[in-house]
Write a protein that holds these residues in place. Structure first.
Motif, PDB file in Angstrom:
ATOM      1  N   MET A   1      20.077 -22.308   6.266  1.00  0.00           N
ATOM      2  CA  MET A   1      20.890 -21.572   5.315  1.00  0.00           C
ATOM      3  C   MET A   1      20.119 -20.334   4.871  1.00  0.00           C
ATOM      4  SD  MET A   1      22.714 -23.171   2.052  1.00  0.00           S
ATOM      5  CE  MET A   1      23.840 -22.304   1.114  1.00  0.00           C
ATOM      6  N   SER A   2      20.796 -19.211   4.818  1.00  0.00           N
ATOM      7  CA  SER A   2      20.124 -17.965   4.439  1.00  0.00           C
ATOM      8  C   SER A   2      20.137 -17.768   2.927  1.00  0.00           C
ATOM      9  CB  SER A   2      20.813 -16.786   5.124  1.00  0.00           C
ATOM     10  OG  SER A   2      22.142 -16.682   4.680  1.00  0.00           O
ATOM     11  N   ALA A   3      19.286 -16.881   2.463  1.00  0.00           N
ATOM     12  CA  ALA A   3      19.191 -16.567   1.039  1.00  0.00           C
ATOM     13  C   ALA A   3      20.386 -15.702   0.620  1.00  0.00           C
ATOM     14  CB  ALA A   3      17.886 -15.823   0.761  1.00  0.00           C
ATOM     15  N   PRO A   4      20.759 -15.750  -0.654  1.00  0.00           N
ATOM     16  CA  PRO A   4      21.876 -14.926  -1.116  1.00  0.00           C
ATOM     17  C   PRO A   4      21.548 -13.438  -1.009  1.00  0.00           C
ATOM     18  CG  PRO A   4      20.848 -16.047  -2.969  1.00  0.00           C
ATOM     19  CD  PRO A   4      20.196 -16.548  -1.728  1.00  0.00           C
ATOM     20  N   LYS A   5      22.562 -12.642  -0.736  1.00  0.00           N
ATOM     21  CA  LYS A   5      22.420 -11.193  -0.682  1.00  0.00           C
ATOM     22  C   LYS A   5      22.902 -10.597  -1.995  1.00  0.00           C
ATOM     23  CE  LYS A   5      23.405 -10.990   4.257  1.00  0.00           C
ATOM     24  NZ  LYS A   5      24.308 -10.436   5.285  1.00  0.00           N
ATOM     25  N   LYS A   6      22.495  -9.369  -2.259  1.00  0.00           N
ATOM     26  CA  LYS A   6      22.963  -8.649  -3.443  1.00  0.00           C
ATOM     27  C   LYS A   6      24.085  -7.712  -3.033  1.00  0.00           C
ATOM     28  CE  LYS A   6      18.779  -9.002  -6.034  1.00  0.00           C
ATOM     29  NZ  LYS A   6      18.034  -8.483  -7.145  1.00  0.00           N
ATOM     30  N   TYR A   7      25.081  -7.586  -3.921  1.00  0.00           N
ATOM     31  CA  TYR A   7      26.227  -6.725  -3.665  1.00  0.00           C
ATOM     32  C   TYR A   7      26.490  -5.842  -4.878  1.00  0.00           C
ATOM     33  CZ  TYR A   7      27.224  -9.759   0.287  1.00  0.00           C
ATOM     34  OH  TYR A   7      27.131 -10.460   1.458  1.00  0.00           O
ATOM     35  N   ARG A   8      26.926  -4.633  -4.639  1.00  0.00           N
ATOM     36  CA  ARG A   8      27.287  -3.696  -5.698  1.00  0.00           C
ATOM     37  C   ARG A   8      28.803  -3.560  -5.711  1.00  0.00           C
ATOM     38  NH1 ARG A   8      24.304   0.329  -4.201  1.00  0.00           N
ATOM     39  NH2 ARG A   8      22.661  -0.199  -5.646  1.00  0.00           N
ATOM     40  N   LYS A   9      29.379  -3.567  -6.871  1.00  0.00           N
ATOM     41  CA  LYS A   9      30.825  -3.411  -7.005  1.00  0.00           C
ATOM     42  C   LYS A   9      31.209  -1.985  -6.602  1.00  0.00           C
ATOM     43  CE  LYS A   9      34.406  -4.828 -10.187  1.00  0.00           C
ATOM     44  NZ  LYS A   9      34.672  -5.378 -11.504  1.00  0.00           N
ATOM     45  N   LYS A  10      32.220  -1.876  -5.730  1.00  0.00           N
ATOM     46  CA  LYS A  10      32.674  -0.563  -5.290  1.00  0.00           C
ATOM     47  C   LYS A  10      33.256   0.201  -6.473  1.00  0.00           C
ATOM     48  CE  LYS A  10      33.889  -2.012  -0.628  1.00  0.00           C
ATOM     49  NZ  LYS A  10      34.980  -2.172   0.346  1.00  0.00           N
ATOM     50  N   PRO A  11      32.985   1.495  -6.527  1.00  0.00           N
ATOM     51  CA  PRO A  11      33.581   2.266  -7.624  1.00  0.00           C
ATOM     52  C   PRO A  11      35.074   2.464  -7.375  1.00  0.00           C
ATOM     53  CG  PRO A  11      32.297   3.701  -6.190  1.00  0.00           C
ATOM     54  CD  PRO A  11      32.115   2.298  -5.695  1.00  0.00           C
ATOM     55  N   VAL A  12      35.878   1.955  -8.280  1.00  0.00           N
ATOM     56  CA  VAL A  12      37.333   2.117  -8.212  1.00  0.00           C
ATOM     57  C   VAL A  12      37.814   2.619  -9.566  1.00  0.00           C
ATOM     58  CG1 VAL A  12      37.694   0.329  -6.471  1.00  0.00           C
ATOM     59  CG2 VAL A  12      37.813  -0.265  -8.874  1.00  0.00           C
ATOM     60  N   VAL A  13      38.909   3.327  -9.555  1.00  0.00           N
ATOM     61  CA  VAL A  13      39.504   3.805 -10.796  1.00  0.00           C
ATOM     62  C   VAL A  13      40.705   2.916 -11.098  1.00  0.00           C
ATOM     63  CG1 VAL A  13      40.634   5.746 -11.939  1.00  0.00           C
ATOM     64  CG2 VAL A  13      38.721   6.161 -10.377  1.00  0.00           C
ATOM     65  N   ILE A  14      40.722   2.380 -12.305  1.00  0.00           N
ATOM     66  CA  ILE A  14      41.824   1.515 -12.746  1.00  0.00           C
ATOM     67  C   ILE A  14      42.479   2.163 -13.959  1.00  0.00           C
ATOM     68  CG2 ILE A  14      40.876  -0.635 -11.840  1.00  0.00           C
ATOM     69  CD1 ILE A  14      40.588  -0.095 -15.500  1.00  0.00           C
ATOM     70  N   GLU A  15      43.658   1.672 -14.323  1.00  0.00           N
ATOM     71  CA  GLU A  15      44.300   2.072 -15.563  1.00  0.00           C
ATOM     72  C   GLU A  15      44.192   0.909 -16.537  1.00  0.00           C
ATOM     73  OE1 GLU A  15      47.898   5.061 -14.493  1.00  0.00           O
ATOM     74  OE2 GLU A  15      48.278   2.934 -14.151  1.00  0.00           O
ATOM     75  N   ALA A  16      44.016   1.213 -17.813  1.00  0.00           N
ATOM     76  CA  ALA A  16      43.906   0.154 -18.820  1.00  0.00           C
ATOM     77  C   ALA A  16      44.393   0.676 -20.163  1.00  0.00           C
ATOM     78  CB  ALA A  16      42.465  -0.324 -18.942  1.00  0.00           C
ATOM     79  N   MET A  17      44.885  -0.246 -20.978  1.00  0.00           N
ATOM     80  CA  MET A  17      45.247   0.038 -22.366  1.00  0.00           C
ATOM     81  C   MET A  17      44.674  -1.089 -23.212  1.00  0.00           C
ATOM     82  SD  MET A  17      49.238   1.281 -22.050  1.00  0.00           S
ATOM     83  CE  MET A  17      49.349   1.861 -23.742  1.00  0.00           C
ATOM     84  N   GLN A  18      44.143  -0.754 -24.379  1.00  0.00           N
ATOM     85  CA  GLN A  18      43.593  -1.768 -25.280  1.00  0.00           C
ATOM     86  C   GLN A  18      44.622  -2.128 -26.340  1.00  0.00           C
ATOM     87  OE1 GLN A  18      40.088  -0.691 -27.574  1.00  0.00           O
ATOM     88  NE2 GLN A  18      39.367  -2.800 -27.478  1.00  0.00           N
ATOM     89  N   TRP A  19      44.816  -3.444 -26.526  1.00  0.00           N
ATOM     90  CA  TRP A  19      45.709  -3.916 -27.577  1.00  0.00           C
ATOM     91  C   TRP A  19      44.934  -4.000 -28.877  1.00  0.00           C
ATOM     92  CZ3 TRP A  19      47.067  -9.488 -29.046  1.00  0.00           C
ATOM     93  CH2 TRP A  19      48.050  -9.482 -30.044  1.00  0.00           C
ATOM     94  N   ASP A  20      45.380  -3.257 -29.889  1.00  0.00           N
ATOM     95  CA  ASP A  20      44.684  -3.254 -31.175  1.00  0.00           C
ATOM     96  C   ASP A  20      45.181  -4.331 -32.131  1.00  0.00           C
ATOM     97  OD1 ASP A  20      47.118  -2.302 -32.148  1.00  0.00           O
ATOM     98  OD2 ASP A  20      46.365  -0.292 -32.613  1.00  0.00           O
ATOM     99  N   GLY A  21      46.095  -5.181 -31.650  1.00  0.00           N
ATOM    100  CA  GLY A  21      46.617  -6.265 -32.473  1.00  0.00           C
ATOM    101  C   GLY A  21      47.943  -5.928 -33.122  1.00  0.00           C
ATOM    102  N   SER A  22      48.369  -4.673 -33.040  1.00  0.00           N
ATOM    103  CA  SER A  22      49.613  -4.284 -33.705  1.00  0.00           C
ATOM    104  C   SER A  22      50.815  -4.427 -32.777  1.00  0.00           C
ATOM    105  CB  SER A  22      49.523  -2.832 -34.185  1.00  0.00           C
ATOM    106  OG  SER A  22      49.596  -1.949 -33.079  1.00  0.00           O
ATOM    107  N   ARG A  23      51.977  -4.500 -33.406  1.00  0.00           N
ATOM    108  CA  ARG A  23      53.218  -4.574 -32.643  1.00  0.00           C
ATOM    109  C   ARG A  23      53.442  -3.277 -31.872  1.00  0.00           C
ATOM    110  NH1 ARG A  23      59.186  -5.796 -35.176  1.00  0.00           N
ATOM    111  NH2 ARG A  23      60.347  -5.542 -33.256  1.00  0.00           N
ATOM    112  N   ALA A  24      53.194  -2.127 -32.495  1.00  0.00           N
ATOM    113  CA  ALA A  24      53.381  -0.840 -31.825  1.00  0.00           C
ATOM    114  C   ALA A  24      52.518  -0.745 -30.568  1.00  0.00           C
ATOM    115  CB  ALA A  24      53.058   0.311 -32.777  1.00  0.00           C
ATOM    116  N   SER A  25      51.299  -1.235 -30.654  1.00  0.00           N
ATOM    117  CA  SER A  25      50.377  -1.194 -29.521  1.00  0.00           C
ATOM    118  C   SER A  25      50.863  -2.077 -28.372  1.00  0.00           C
ATOM    119  CB  SER A  25      48.983  -1.628 -29.984  1.00  0.00           C
ATOM    120  OG  SER A  25      48.083  -1.694 -28.914  1.00  0.00           O
ATOM    121  N   ILE A  26      51.319  -3.295 -28.665  1.00  0.00           N
ATOM    122  CA  ILE A  26      51.765  -4.185 -27.581  1.00  0.00           C
ATOM    123  C   ILE A  26      53.098  -3.715 -27.010  1.00  0.00           C
ATOM    124  CG2 ILE A  26      52.993  -5.965 -28.897  1.00  0.00           C
ATOM    125  CD1 ILE A  26      50.586  -6.488 -25.916  1.00  0.00           C
ATOM    126  N   VAL A  27      53.939  -3.097 -27.832  1.00  0.00           N
ATOM    127  CA  VAL A  27      55.186  -2.526 -27.314  1.00  0.00           C
ATOM    128  C   VAL A  27      54.870  -1.407 -26.327  1.00  0.00           C
ATOM    129  CG1 VAL A  27      57.230  -1.165 -27.965  1.00  0.00           C
ATOM    130  CG2 VAL A  27      56.645  -3.240 -29.239  1.00  0.00           C
TER     131      VAL A  27
END
Length: 98
Positions: free
Chosen positions: A1-27
């Motif tokens: 069995m071989s030793a584990p290798k190291k991997y780097r996460k590929k740079p990707v661009v994603i979209e995200a929104m943060q929910w601040d807990g308010s109804r307006a934000s989740i809407v």
């Protein structure tokens, strides 16, 4: 069995929104994530009163996952949605130029 290798996460661009807990934000998040042509919503929530939002869930590839105030809702590279805790988001992502 071989030793584990190291991997780097590929740079990707994603979209995200943060929910601040308010109804307006989740809407706003629902407006972004939910496809009006689909019968089922990707992001769902319940509320009581003017701004008391609870039971926010996202339909993911792994099933329904709970979203807490402060969590980010991410659209992945294949159009899938999932929640991400703020500390993990900060350690994994940085704002990209438009």
């Amino acid at each position: 069995m071989s030793a584990p290798k190291k991997y780097r996460k590929k740079p990707v661009v994603i979209e995200a929104m943060q929910w601040d807990g308010s109804r307006a934000s989740i809407v706003a998040i629902c407006g972004w994530a939910n496809d009006p042509a689909e019968d089922e919503a990707t992001v769902e929530f319940n509320y009581c009163g003017a701004d008391d939002v609870h039971d926010v869930t996202i339909s993911t590839l792994e099933g329904y996952l709970h979203v807490s105030p402060g969590d980010y809702v991410i659209r992945g590279v294949q159009g899938e949605f999932y929640p991400c805790k703020p500390d993990i988001f900060a350690a994994t992502y940085e704002e990209a130029d438009a």
